[in-house]
Design a protein around this motif. Structure first.
Motif, mmCIF file in Angstrom:
data_model
loop_
_atom_site.group_PDB
_atom_site.id
_atom_site.type_symbol
_atom_site.label_atom_id
_atom_site.label_comp_id
_atom_site.label_asym_id
_atom_site.label_seq_id
_atom_site.Cartn_x
_atom_site.Cartn_y
_atom_site.Cartn_z
ATOM 1 N N ILE A 190 -2.370 -2.926 -4.293
ATOM 2 C CA ILE A 190 -1.613 -3.273 -3.077
ATOM 3 C C ILE A 190 -0.128 -3.364 -3.436
ATOM 4 O O ILE A 190 0.233 -3.650 -4.578
ATOM 5 C CB ILE A 190 -2.060 -4.611 -2.407
ATOM 6 C CG1 ILE A 190 -2.220 -5.733 -3.442
ATOM 7 C CG2 ILE A 190 -3.298 -4.432 -1.577
ATOM 8 C CD1 ILE A 190 -2.362 -7.103 -2.782
ATOM 9 N N SER A 191 0.685 -3.160 -2.404
ATOM 10 C CA SER A 191 2.122 -3.299 -2.631
ATOM 11 C C SER A 191 2.660 -4.553 -1.953
ATOM 12 O O SER A 191 1.885 -5.339 -1.365
ATOM 13 C CB SER A 191 2.872 -2.048 -2.162
ATOM 14 O OG SER A 191 4.172 -2.079 -2.711
ATOM 15 N N TYR A 192 3.974 -4.698 -2.014
ATOM 16 C CA TYR A 192 4.571 -5.970 -1.605
ATOM 17 C C TYR A 192 6.000 -5.725 -1.143
ATOM 18 O O TYR A 192 6.663 -4.785 -1.603
ATOM 19 C CB TYR A 192 4.490 -6.906 -2.822
ATOM 20 C CG TYR A 192 5.658 -7.840 -3.024
ATOM 21 C CD1 TYR A 192 5.633 -9.121 -2.470
ATOM 22 C CD2 TYR A 192 6.767 -7.441 -3.773
ATOM 23 C CE1 TYR A 192 6.711 -9.980 -2.669
ATOM 24 C CE2 TYR A 192 7.834 -8.296 -3.975
ATOM 25 C CZ TYR A 192 7.806 -9.565 -3.423
ATOM 26 O OH TYR A 192 8.857 -10.410 -3.611
ATOM 27 N N ARG A 193 6.466 -6.556 -0.232
ATOM 28 C CA ARG A 193 7.859 -6.504 0.229
ATOM 29 C C ARG A 193 8.402 -7.932 0.243
ATOM 30 O O ARG A 193 7.769 -8.806 0.856
ATOM 31 C CB ARG A 193 7.966 -5.965 1.670
ATOM 32 C CG ARG A 193 7.265 -4.628 1.946
ATOM 33 C CD ARG A 193 8.114 -3.486 1.473
ATOM 34 N NE ARG A 193 7.588 -2.170 1.757
ATOM 35 C CZ ARG A 193 6.749 -1.485 0.981
ATOM 36 N NH1 ARG A 193 6.255 -2.031 -0.099
ATOM 37 N NH2 ARG A 193 6.400 -0.252 1.290
ATOM 38 N N GLY A 194 9.534 -8.189 -0.385
ATOM 39 C CA GLY A 194 10.113 -9.534 -0.304
ATOM 40 C C GLY A 194 11.182 -9.785 -1.350
ATOM 41 O O GLY A 194 11.296 -9.029 -2.329
ATOM 42 N N SER A 238 -0.695 4.141 -11.876
ATOM 43 C CA SER A 238 0.444 3.221 -11.872
ATOM 44 C C SER A 238 1.383 3.650 -10.752
ATOM 45 O O SER A 238 0.949 3.957 -9.636
ATOM 46 C CB SER A 238 1.114 3.252 -13.247
ATOM 47 O OG SER A 238 2.212 2.400 -13.296
ATOM 48 N N SER A 239 2.673 3.788 -11.042
ATOM 49 C CA SER A 239 3.670 4.183 -10.035
ATOM 50 C C SER A 239 4.972 4.472 -10.775
ATOM 51 O O SER A 239 5.160 4.033 -11.916
ATOM 52 C CB SER A 239 3.883 3.024 -9.062
ATOM 53 O OG SER A 239 5.109 3.144 -8.378
ATOM 54 N N ILE A 240 5.874 5.166 -10.102
ATOM 55 C CA ILE A 240 7.234 5.316 -10.633
ATOM 56 C C ILE A 240 7.787 3.908 -10.902
ATOM 57 O O ILE A 240 8.560 3.686 -11.834
ATOM 58 C CB ILE A 240 8.112 6.049 -9.585
ATOM 59 C CG1 ILE A 240 7.820 7.545 -9.586
ATOM 60 C CG2 ILE A 240 9.601 5.800 -9.796
ATOM 61 C CD1 ILE A 240 8.322 8.301 -10.791
ATOM 62 N N PHE A 248 13.494 -5.848 -4.107
ATOM 63 C CA PHE A 248 12.516 -6.308 -3.106
ATOM 64 C C PHE A 248 11.076 -5.854 -3.401
ATOM 65 O O PHE A 248 10.242 -5.796 -2.507
ATOM 66 C CB PHE A 248 12.955 -5.894 -1.679
ATOM 67 C CG PHE A 248 14.389 -6.263 -1.400
ATOM 68 C CD1 PHE A 248 14.773 -7.594 -1.387
ATOM 69 C CD2 PHE A 248 15.356 -5.291 -1.214
ATOM 70 C CE1 PHE A 248 16.095 -7.953 -1.179
ATOM 71 C CE2 PHE A 248 16.685 -5.633 -1.007
ATOM 72 C CZ PHE A 248 17.064 -6.963 -0.995
ATOM 73 N N ARG A 249 10.824 -5.499 -4.666
ATOM 74 C CA ARG A 249 9.466 -5.108 -5.073
ATOM 75 C C ARG A 249 9.071 -5.859 -6.354
ATOM 76 O O ARG A 249 8.215 -5.393 -7.101
ATOM 77 C CB ARG A 249 9.410 -3.600 -5.404
ATOM 78 C CG ARG A 249 9.671 -2.653 -4.276
ATOM 79 C CD ARG A 249 8.523 -2.624 -3.277
ATOM 80 N NE ARG A 249 8.774 -1.621 -2.279
ATOM 81 C CZ ARG A 249 9.624 -1.765 -1.267
ATOM 82 N NH1 ARG A 249 10.287 -2.902 -1.122
ATOM 83 N NH2 ARG A 249 9.806 -0.787 -0.399
ATOM 84 N N SER A 250 9.699 -7.042 -6.632
ATOM 85 C CA SER A 250 9.506 -7.684 -7.941
ATOM 86 C C SER A 250 8.043 -7.760 -8.377
ATOM 87 O O SER A 250 7.695 -7.320 -9.480
ATOM 88 C CB SER A 250 10.145 -9.076 -7.945
ATOM 89 O OG SER A 250 9.637 -9.832 -6.866
HETATM 90 C C1 LIG Z 1 21.338 11.641 -13.317
HETATM 91 C C2 LIG Z 1 21.327 11.277 -11.878
HETATM 92 C C3 LIG Z 1 20.229 10.322 -11.572
HETATM 93 C C4 LIG Z 1 20.351 9.798 -10.215
HETATM 94 C C5 LIG Z 1 19.385 8.685 -9.989
HETATM 95 C C6 LIG Z 1 19.694 7.963 -8.746
HETATM 96 C C7 LIG Z 1 18.817 6.760 -8.578
HETATM 97 C C8 LIG Z 1 17.928 6.921 -7.410
HETATM 98 C C9 LIG Z 1 16.976 5.788 -7.296
HETATM 99 C C10 LIG Z 1 15.678 6.322 -6.898
HETATM 100 C C11 LIG Z 1 14.699 5.203 -6.680
HETATM 101 C C12 LIG Z 1 13.380 5.809 -6.480
HETATM 102 C C13 LIG Z 1 12.349 4.776 -6.187
HETATM 103 C C14 LIG Z 1 11.010 5.435 -6.120
HETATM 104 C C15 LIG Z 1 9.958 4.436 -5.841
HETATM 105 C C16 LIG Z 1 8.619 5.051 -5.763
HETATM 106 O O1 LIG Z 1 8.435 6.235 -5.755
HETATM 107 O O2 LIG Z 1 7.602 4.173 -5.688
HETATM 108 C C17 LIG Z 1 6.287 4.645 -5.531
HETATM 109 C C18 LIG Z 1 5.498 3.509 -5.006
HETATM 110 O O3 LIG Z 1 4.725 2.913 -5.723
HETATM 111 C C19 LIG Z 1 5.731 3.174 -3.600
HETATM 112 O O4 LIG Z 1 5.447 1.849 -3.318
HETATM 113 P P1 LIG Z 1 6.235 1.085 -2.134
HETATM 114 O O5 LIG Z 1 5.371 -0.066 -1.791
HETATM 115 O O6 LIG Z 1 7.536 0.663 -2.695
HETATM 116 O O7 LIG Z 1 6.361 2.033 -0.989
#
Ligand SMILES: CCCCCCCCCCCCCCCC(=O)OCC(=O)COP(=O)(O)O
Ligand SMILES: NC(=O)C1=CN([C@@H]2O[C@H](COP(=O)(O)OP(=O)(O)OC[C@H]3O[C@@H](n4cnc5c(N)ncnc54)[C@H](OP(=O)(O)O)[C@@H]3O)[C@@H](O)[C@H]2O)C=CC1
Length: 370
Positions: A190-194, A238-240, A248-250
């Motif tokens: 599950i995910s989270y927002r806060g 897992s996830s990115i 807001f995803r701590s």
């Molecule tokens: C050399 C140039 C690099 C430029 C980088 C810029 C930085 C950009 C930030 C990108 C953040 C991406 C976040 C991706 C988050 C993601 O894919 O999460 C996957 C999930 O698990 C989604 O869960 P959620 O509940 O958050 O929807």
């Protein structure tokens, strides 16, 4: 009357090999200071240059055709193609008749994983909390006949990942289905927002129990039987956010970082038993993850976020997971360029990454007025 041809200047004779005008040599021999002489020198030089260029071209072509370069190139392409084909065939054989356990099979990515592993001929044990949803999925799977390989009727086991006692009982039930487990796909989550400040520690714990302690307990309960057989494969979805942390995803990012760390350690320890460990880190996927996410006070978020709605199709991600498991990959990122680059930025230029995240937090706070 003079003929039309006689009024034209005679066209220079062409050198048939190098396609440049031939210089009149015997008939005319001008001296220095003469404009014609200068022109003649320039022409001579350009002729020499063109000849040299053409000679080089001919030699290069000779080299390519008469030496081993072309056969070598085609040979390499052939070997690479053969290697890929072999990899594909081995992957198919690895998954056919393999006993595969998938958690969180009731919806989203887990549901699609169930479909692709079933179509690949795996013997499935589908897990989730919702019995009706699992029954419906099994009906759907067994009703479809669009596969070339032999398929097997899946089993189902229902339990809650936040209940340690239920996990131990579920592991015993899972082992009874086919007698052993080849592949465990820890997908449920599950995910989270806060904000950190508003979030109760109970919410932090709930996220950790579902995404980290639950999969860890299930893995530990199934590992002894894998070790005994010296065969098995543990997959962690897992996830990115297991590699970078965004504001807001701590609780969610922490649970996914812990997942990455635990399964990386496990991989090293299991090498002696030939047990594989694959960690998959997807970017956004179009599922109900954001809708099912919990907020700072534990209530359901209930919103389909734009990022989730614009995410990859879960079918495609499931196919990529199937391929990665078939190839026994160790660590796989399934995301767009920007999130993938962000992982490198976090490692190579952490200061810049932290500034970007702080500005993201400012913007999000402003837009939500918090
Ligand atoms: C050399 C140039 C690099 C430029 C980088 C810029 C930085 C950009 C930030 C990108 C953040 C991406 C976040 C991706 C988050 C993601 O894919 O999460 C996957 C999930 O698990 C989604 O869960 P959620 O509940 O958050 O929807
Ligand atoms: N969607 C996305 O953008 C991304 C998702 N992921 C990861 O993919 C995985 C699957 O999520 P996704 O399909 O997107 O989301 P969904 O919300 O659609 O599916 C989540 C699944 O997890 C199960 N689950 C949740 N809590 C528990 C629990 N306490 N005990 C047992 N099962 C539980 C749910 O079952 P139930 O029906 O019982 O609620 C459901 O089957 C997660 O680990 C998620 O972190 C990773 C990166 C991106």
């Amino acid at each position: 009357m003079a003929s039309q041809g006689s009024s034209k200047r005679p066209r220079p004779r062409m050198d048939p090999i190098h396609l440049v005008p031939c210089l009149p040599q015997a008939k005319w021999s001008p001296g220095p200071g003469d404009q014609g002489w200068m022109l003649c020198q320039v022409l001579k030089e350009s002729q020499k240059y063109t000849r040299r260029k053409n000679l080089l071209k001919v030699r290069a072509m000779d080299f390519i055709t008469s030496t081993a370069i072309l056969p070598l190139l085609f040979g390499c392409l052939g070997v690479f193609g053969l290697f890929r084909l072999l990899q594909w065939v081995r992957g198919k054989a690895y998954l056919r008749n393999a006993v595969v356990v998938i958690t969180g099979a009731t919806s989203g990515l887990g549901r699609e994983c169930a479909k692709v592993f079933y179509a690949a001929g795996a013997k499935l044990v589908l897990c989730g909390r919702n019995r009706e949803a699992l029954e419906e999925l099994i009906r759907e799977l067994t009703a479809s006949h669009a596969t070339k390989v032999q398929t097997h009727k899946p089993y189902m086991v229902t339990f809650d990942l936040t209940d340690p006692g239920a996990i131990v009982a579920a592991a015993a039930e899972i082992l009874q289905c086919f007698g052993f487990v080849d592949i465990l796909v820890n997908n449920a989550g599950i995910s989270y927002r806060g904000t950190v400040m508003d979030t109760t520690v109970d919410v932090d714990k709930r996220i950790m129990e579902t995404n980290y302690f639950g999969p860890v307990a299930l893995t530990k309960a199934l590992l002894p039987s894998m070790i005994k057989r010296r065969q098995g494969h543990i997959v962690a979805i897992s996830s990115i956010q297991g590699k970078i942390s965004i504001p807001f995803r701590s609780a969610y990012a922490a649970s996914k970082h812990a997942t990455q760390a635990f399964f990386d350690c496990l991989r090293a320890e299991m090498e002696q038993y030939e047990i594989e460990v694959t960690v998959i880190s997807p970017g956004y996927i179009h599922t109900n993850l954001s809708i099912n996410a919990i907020t700072a006070d534990g209530s359901r978020y209930g919103v389909m976020d734009k990022t989730t709605a614009q995410g990859r199709s879960p079918v495609e991600v499931a196919q990529d997971i199937l391929a990665a498991v078939g190839k026994k990959k160790k660590d796989v990122i399934l995301a767009d360029v920007l999130p993938s680059l962000a992982i490198y930025l976090r490692t190579l230029a952490p200061g810049l990454f932290f500034s970007l995240m702080a500005s993201r937090a400012r913007k999000e706070r402003k837009s939500k007025n918090v």
